[in-house]
Design a protein around this motif. Sequence first.
Motif, PDB file in Angstrom:
ATOM      1  N   ARG A  24      37.526  50.703  42.147  1.00 16.68           N
ATOM      2  CA  ARG A  24      38.031  50.071  40.923  1.00 16.68           C
ATOM      3  C   ARG A  24      38.573  48.679  41.200  1.00 16.68           C
ATOM      4  NH1 ARG A  24      41.490  55.083  38.702  1.00 16.68           N
ATOM      5  NH2 ARG A  24      39.802  56.568  38.435  1.00 16.68           N
ATOM      6  N   ARG A  25      39.112  48.483  42.422  1.00 14.97           N
ATOM      7  CA  ARG A  25      39.598  47.147  42.748  1.00 14.97           C
ATOM      8  C   ARG A  25      38.446  46.165  42.897  1.00 14.97           C
ATOM      9  NH1 ARG A  25      44.580  49.186  44.736  1.00 14.97           N
ATOM     10  NH2 ARG A  25      43.637  50.413  46.373  1.00 14.97           N
ATOM     11  N   LEU A  72      53.435  49.997  39.713  1.00 15.32           N
ATOM     12  CA  LEU A  72      52.541  50.020  38.560  1.00 15.32           C
ATOM     13  C   LEU A  72      53.119  50.844  37.420  1.00 15.32           C
ATOM     14  CD1 LEU A  72      49.180  50.134  40.433  1.00 15.32           C
ATOM     15  CD2 LEU A  72      49.988  48.314  38.950  1.00 15.32           C
ATOM     16  N   ARG A  96      56.621  48.643  31.022  1.00 14.71           N
ATOM     17  CA  ARG A  96      56.985  47.412  30.324  1.00 14.71           C
ATOM     18  C   ARG A  96      56.070  47.140  29.143  1.00 14.71           C
ATOM     19  NH1 ARG A  96      57.602  43.132  34.521  1.00 14.71           N
ATOM     20  NH2 ARG A  96      55.463  42.920  33.862  1.00 14.71           N
ATOM     21  N   GLU A 135      48.353  42.156  36.365  1.00 19.78           N
ATOM     22  CA  GLU A 135      49.339  42.925  37.115  1.00 19.78           C
ATOM     23  C   GLU A 135      48.757  44.274  37.537  1.00 19.78           C
ATOM     24  OE1 GLU A 135      53.027  42.607  34.988  1.00 19.78           O
ATOM     25  OE2 GLU A 135      53.999  44.061  36.304  1.00 19.78           O
ATOM     26  N   VAL A 136      48.087  44.930  36.581  1.00 22.53           N
ATOM     27  CA  VAL A 136      47.488  46.229  36.872  1.00 22.53           C
ATOM     28  C   VAL A 136      46.446  46.110  37.985  1.00 22.53           C
ATOM     29  CG1 VAL A 136      45.890  47.935  35.932  1.00 22.53           C
ATOM     30  CG2 VAL A 136      47.910  47.282  34.622  1.00 22.53           C
ATOM     31  N   LYS A 137      45.700  45.004  37.972  1.00 22.17           N
ATOM     32  CA  LYS A 137      44.653  44.834  38.980  1.00 22.17           C
ATOM     33  C   LYS A 137      45.194  44.300  40.298  1.00 22.17           C
ATOM     34  CE  LYS A 137      41.231  44.159  35.453  1.00 22.17           C
ATOM     35  NZ  LYS A 137      39.800  44.317  35.647  1.00 22.17           N
ATOM     36  N   PHE A 140      46.879  42.991  32.496  1.00 20.35           N
ATOM     37  CA  PHE A 140      45.783  43.488  33.333  1.00 20.35           C
ATOM     38  C   PHE A 140      45.760  42.815  34.705  1.00 20.35           C
ATOM     39  CE2 PHE A 140      44.234  45.574  29.552  1.00 20.35           C
ATOM     40  CZ  PHE A 140      43.882  46.799  30.102  1.00 20.35           C
ATOM     41  N   THR A 184      54.887  48.451  35.479  1.00 21.35           N
ATOM     42  CA  THR A 184      53.999  47.608  34.673  1.00 21.35           C
ATOM     43  C   THR A 184      53.619  48.309  33.370  1.00 21.35           C
ATOM     44  OG1 THR A 184      53.062  46.791  36.724  1.00 21.35           O
ATOM     45  CG2 THR A 184      51.836  46.314  34.723  1.00 21.35           C
ATOM     46  N   ILE A 185      53.222  49.576  33.498  1.00 20.97           N
ATOM     47  CA  ILE A 185      52.840  50.346  32.316  1.00 20.97           C
ATOM     48  C   ILE A 185      54.040  50.499  31.386  1.00 20.97           C
ATOM     49  CG2 ILE A 185      52.026  52.607  31.519  1.00 20.97           C
ATOM     50  CD1 ILE A 185      49.834  51.347  32.994  1.00 20.97           C
ATOM     51  N   THR A 212      39.743  52.927  34.445  1.00 26.74           N
ATOM     52  CA  THR A 212      38.841  52.231  35.369  1.00 26.74           C
ATOM     53  C   THR A 212      39.546  51.076  36.068  1.00 26.74           C
ATOM     54  OG1 THR A 212      38.016  50.905  33.529  1.00 26.74           O
ATOM     55  CG2 THR A 212      36.733  52.833  34.122  1.00 26.74           C
ATOM     56  N   SER A 213      40.879  50.985  35.892  1.00 28.69           N
ATOM     57  CA  SER A 213      41.664  50.000  36.640  1.00 28.69           C
ATOM     58  C   SER A 213      42.179  50.678  37.905  1.00 28.69           C
ATOM     59  CB  SER A 213      42.861  49.542  35.814  1.00 28.69           C
ATOM     60  OG  SER A 213      42.436  48.838  34.695  1.00 28.69           O
ATOM     61  N   PRO A 214      42.596  49.871  38.872  1.00 31.14           N
ATOM     62  CA  PRO A 214      43.134  50.505  40.085  1.00 31.14           C
ATOM     63  C   PRO A 214      44.497  51.154  39.840  1.00 31.14           C
ATOM     64  CG  PRO A 214      43.006  48.105  40.352  1.00 31.14           C
ATOM     65  CD  PRO A 214      42.486  48.426  39.003  1.00 31.14           C
ATOM     66  N   LEU A 215      44.519  52.137  38.962  1.00 25.33           N
ATOM     67  CA  LEU A 215      45.741  52.866  38.620  1.00 25.33           C
ATOM     68  C   LEU A 215      45.474  54.337  38.871  1.00 25.33           C
ATOM     69  CD1 LEU A 215      46.537  51.609  34.997  1.00 25.33           C
ATOM     70  CD2 LEU A 215      47.984  51.266  36.981  1.00 25.33           C
TER      71      LEU A 215
END
Lengths: 320, 246
Positions: A75-76, B2, B8, A102-104, A100, B5-6, B92-95
């Motif tokens: 995903r990265r 993370l 916030r 930040e998420v990435k 996004f 992040t979510i 599909t994000s690096p989460l």
Amino acid sequence: MYTIEAEHLTKFYGSARGVVDLSFTVERGEIVGFLGPNGSGKTTTMRMLTCFFPPTSGTARICGHDIVREPLAVRRAIGYLPESVPLYLDMPVRSYLHFFAEVKGVPSRQRRQRVEETMQRCGLEQYAHRLIRKLSKGYRQRVGIAQALLGDPEVLILDEPTIGLDPRQIIEIRNLIKELGSSRTVILSTHILPEVSMTCTRVMIIHEGRLIAIDTPDNLMRRIQQTPRILLRAHGPEHELIRTLAALPNVRSVQRTSTGAAALDYYQIDTEPDGQVMSEIARVVVEAGWQLQELRPLDITLEQIFIQLITDEQTGPRPC
Amino acid sequence: MLIHTIARRELKAYFTSLIAYTVIATFLAVSGYFFYTNMVMFVMFVGSDVRLGLWQQTFYDMRFVLVSLMPLLTMRLFAEEKKLGTIELLFTSPLQDVDIILGKYLASVLVLVLMLVLTVLYPILLAIVFSVDIGPVATGYLGLFLMGSACIACGLFLSSLTENQIVAAMATLGVLLLLWFIDWNEGIAGAATIRVLHQLSFSEHFLNFIRGVIELDDVVYYVSLTVLFLCCTAWSLESRKWRGRA
């Protein structure tokens, strides 16, 4: 090393088919088009590659990371634009992209710069403060693509990136994709055929969950174009015209394709491969005084390739 | 990191969409009304018991307001993302799923804390004219917080099952009311059964807190209910892997 290597990717939803035994490789810098009718398995394939869900069997590696065992690393490495272009409608463009970034995992010191660069690249600077809800479809699409680009991914996966846009926006988005493809690997899906011939370096045709062809757009056309076709528009006595032209060497058949007003007489001429007959046809028509108005080779379109391949699939493989 | 992040983003969404304001305002208005009427009643009729009785009665009432409002706070958490399709971006994000779940949970809990903190105004106002025992008030708030957190976890889970926010809210309210009233009709069950039902009851476990007592038993009940619902949420998100849909 290939950027994407898929090995026997298979997905079943319960007993319903998603895709079956998909194997392919994509090299860095390619723009690959997934082509297929709705429901053929394009989105399913993309969702497996983006680790939205795992395959039922088989696997794929993206930049060397296995989609089943290392989903976070995969995903990265990817940026993904889902088909429906989902967006948080109540956020302004800039905060949306910041979230996004930040998420990435874009480091906080680079985040601001990365967001600004990406907005500029996608032509969004003027709309940085605008709520996404208030943007037109074309700009929402750009925000979606900007989101996919944020982590500076090696691989971009775009599901129907030009659907629902007006012609000018389609051209803009296509140019953006081509530009992005110069430094990255892009996979895009579409059911609009001219799109792949305009943007993609290779085409994968998927039908009913199976890969039925993978090649460059030119090669695919050549593969099908075994009988070059010529379009003639002329005004003359129909039977005599057909008889005369059909008698020419290298001409296989002549058919009148239009009916109705005499001024609109179109004929379709099938010729032998490599038979240079255009000048001969022109000479005969002019000499007979049949008012030659138009004479040109008919390019086979991807539509025809597509239908051809699907019919082949149903009637058994064709030797070529 | 993370999770933060979510959380916030969720908080921003709460306060830009007016949901948080509406829920907080409703909570303050209704519990303020309860506090005022209770105070008047205790001052006029049973003035001697204001120290403890007033707070018991007020927390009793606030608990009801809290249970009815929490579903409105949690209904959008996953349902909205599913409706918009943005859940696919998160998946599909690096989460990891746990980042998403805990981030959303944390955001709602912070709204809950804000709601409760704003009502601290009532004891402060009263303390100006009348002495207030801090102990029972503090345990009451702890009880409200633990119960509210469990409500949020329940709402989070039910929101992950549907893309319709109204369905999520109604289902949450249904589950919470059932848990609340589960031991009320003692006539229908034998003594053994009723003991079990007492243990499951949302309202029963709250009683000690408003009496000024912190029982380990009660704390464990609310915390384990919270953990259970959070795990259910994780399973529900996991189901996309075999169902093929978000």
